[in-house]
Design an enzyme around this catalytic site. Structure first.
Site, PDB file in Angstrom:
ATOM      1  N   CYS A 208       0.838  -1.197   0.000  1.00 17.31           N
ATOM      2  CA  CYS A 208       0.000   0.000   0.000  1.00 17.31           C
ATOM      3  C   CYS A 208       0.874   1.248   0.000  1.00 17.31           C
ATOM      4  CB  CYS A 208      -0.919  -0.001   1.217  1.00 17.31           C
ATOM      5  SG  CYS A 208      -0.064  -0.232   2.782  1.00 17.31           S
ATOM      6  N   PRO A 209       0.332   2.375  -0.449  1.00 17.13           N
ATOM      7  CA  PRO A 209       1.110   3.623  -0.432  1.00 17.13           C
ATOM      8  C   PRO A 209       1.224   4.173   0.979  1.00 17.13           C
ATOM      9  CG  PRO A 209      -1.119   4.030  -1.215  1.00 17.13           C
ATOM     10  CD  PRO A 209      -0.996   2.539  -1.062  1.00 17.13           C
ATOM     11  N   ARG A 237       6.753   0.869   1.816  1.00 15.23           N
ATOM     12  CA  ARG A 237       7.345   2.068   2.387  1.00 15.23           C
ATOM     13  C   ARG A 237       7.697   1.808   3.847  1.00 15.23           C
ATOM     14  NH1 ARG A 237       8.200   3.278  -2.042  1.00 15.23           N
ATOM     15  NH2 ARG A 237       7.574   5.144  -3.225  1.00 15.23           N
ATOM     16  N   ASP A 261      12.516  -4.521   2.811  1.00 12.56           N
ATOM     17  CA  ASP A 261      13.397  -3.924   1.808  1.00 12.56           C
ATOM     18  C   ASP A 261      13.435  -2.408   1.965  1.00 12.56           C
ATOM     19  OD1 ASP A 261      15.050  -4.196  -0.609  1.00 12.56           O
ATOM     20  OD2 ASP A 261      13.410  -3.141  -1.629  1.00 12.56           O
ATOM     21  N   GLU A 266      16.181   6.170   5.246  1.00  8.85           N
ATOM     22  CA  GLU A 266      17.115   5.497   4.340  1.00  8.85           C
ATOM     23  C   GLU A 266      18.209   6.459   3.888  1.00  8.85           C
ATOM     24  OE1 GLU A 266      13.756   2.401   2.551  1.00  8.85           O
ATOM     25  OE2 GLU A 266      14.552   3.989   1.270  1.00  8.85           O
ATOM     26  N   HIS A 285      16.673  -1.629  -0.029  1.00  7.63           N
ATOM     27  CA  HIS A 285      15.765  -1.005  -1.001  1.00  7.63           C
ATOM     28  C   HIS A 285      16.145  -1.398  -2.436  1.00  7.63           C
ATOM     29  CE1 HIS A 285      12.777   2.549  -1.288  1.00  7.63           C
ATOM     30  NE2 HIS A 285      12.608   1.731  -2.319  1.00  7.63           N
TER      31      HIS A 285
END
Length: 322
Positions: A208-209, A237, A261, A266, A285
């Site tokens: 999901c965003p 995310r 990930d 980050e 990532h």
């Protein structure tokens, strides 16, 4: 037309040339751009391409020549799309380029958490099999996916692809999407509420965003509702997780495993609690970054620019609503 790429290294670290974009204008590529250099580097550009370098309202206002913003990704939260729309600047992203790559990464996490291939390979190579009294051994419980239930939070193209692969493994699939009522059925997937999904699933994977509604959605209360020993995977995310709560659930063995990930900040900070949590796999990532996916991203980026130059922009995320 002058085209400036603010952070191009991850898309092309040397194996994915910018030729298709360079053919469309005067191209300048910066591998990375610190915040203090954004305006200087973007000054005079008609088109700015960015992946993670932010373009906020003040920056957009300071770039009078800017006519187009291209996001070198699917997510576009690094751009103030309202500020761009107020200037009639289209913001165009690249949807779907990493669907296969990310879906496969989900199962790389899941299979490793269930079978611990890397651990057993290392054990064999230090002599533990040679010294073993039996013809086989295992150091961790071996888990089959067949018959297990996977819960998928966010059931767009990515979530559906993960569901298809899970189904091929013989897993039952539960899906949650806020748009369930407007979506057609996808047998044999079952739509359920978010609470039911977390409570019933052996594996929960997030697709999901990030929004105000989803930030920190996997918190202490939601973790407590999950099955003892359930596995959680996040390739969406980082801020979807309350990382301290997730680490605590891993360390007290309520959560059986985690594959991430993405993290909240980050690159990952040395004090991130997930770094020392039990049964936790972290990749940097990279789920999206197969060469095939990056080549697709480059091609669609060029297609988006070509469409804009032709007066019919595509993949516009801030287009006025009809």
């Amino acid at each position: 037309m002058r085209i400036v790429v603010l952070d191009g290294y991850t898309l092309n670290p040397g194996d994915n040339p910018w030729d298709a974009v360079a053919a469309l204008g005067e191209l300048t590529v910066h591998d990375r751009t610190p915040r203090e250099a954004i305006r200087e580097r973007a000054a005079g550009a008609h088109m700015v391409l960015t992946n993670k370098t932010p373009l906020d309202a003040d920056t957009i206002a300071a770039l009078p020549d800017l006519a187009y913003i291209g996001v070198l990704a699917t997510g576009y939260d690094v751009v103030d799309i309202r500020a761009a729309a107020a200037r009639s600047i289209p913001v165009c992203n690249v949807p779907g380029y990493g669907t296969e790559a990310v879906a496969q990464h989900v199962f790389a996490f899941l299979l490793e958490l269930c079978r611990r291939i890397a651990r057993h390979d290392a054990s064999v190579k230090v002599g533990n099999w040679s010294a073993n009294k039996d013809w086989c051994f295992w150091e961790t419980t071996q888990i089959e996916l067949t018959g297990k239930t996977m819960g998928i939070v966010g059931f767009g193209n990515m979530g559906k692809r993960v569901g298809q692969i899970a189904n091929a493994f013989g897993m039952k699939v539960l899906a949650y999407s806020p748009n369930t009522r407007t979506m057609p059925g996808y047998e044999p997937f079952s739509y359920v509420s978010l609470d039911e999904l977390f409570a019933r699933s052996d594996v929960v994977t997030l697709h999901c965003p990030l929004s105000d509604a989803t930030r920190g959605m996997v918190n202490r209360v939601r973790l407590a509702s999950m099955k003892q020993g359930a596995i959680l995977i996040n390739t969406a995310r980082g801020p979807l997780l309350d990382e301290a709560a997730v680490a605590a659930a891993l360390n007290d063995n309520h959560l059986g495993g985690l594959g991430v990930d993405v993290v909240a900040v980050e690159p990952i900070r040395p004090d991130n609690p997930l770094l020392t949590a039990k049964n936790c796999l972290i990749t940097p990532h990279m789920a999206w970054a197969t060469l095939t996916a990056r080549q697709t991203l480059m091609r669609v980026t060029a297609d988006n620019i070509r469409a804009f130059l032709a007066g019919a922009p595509t993949n516009v995320v801030n287009a006025p609503k009809a």
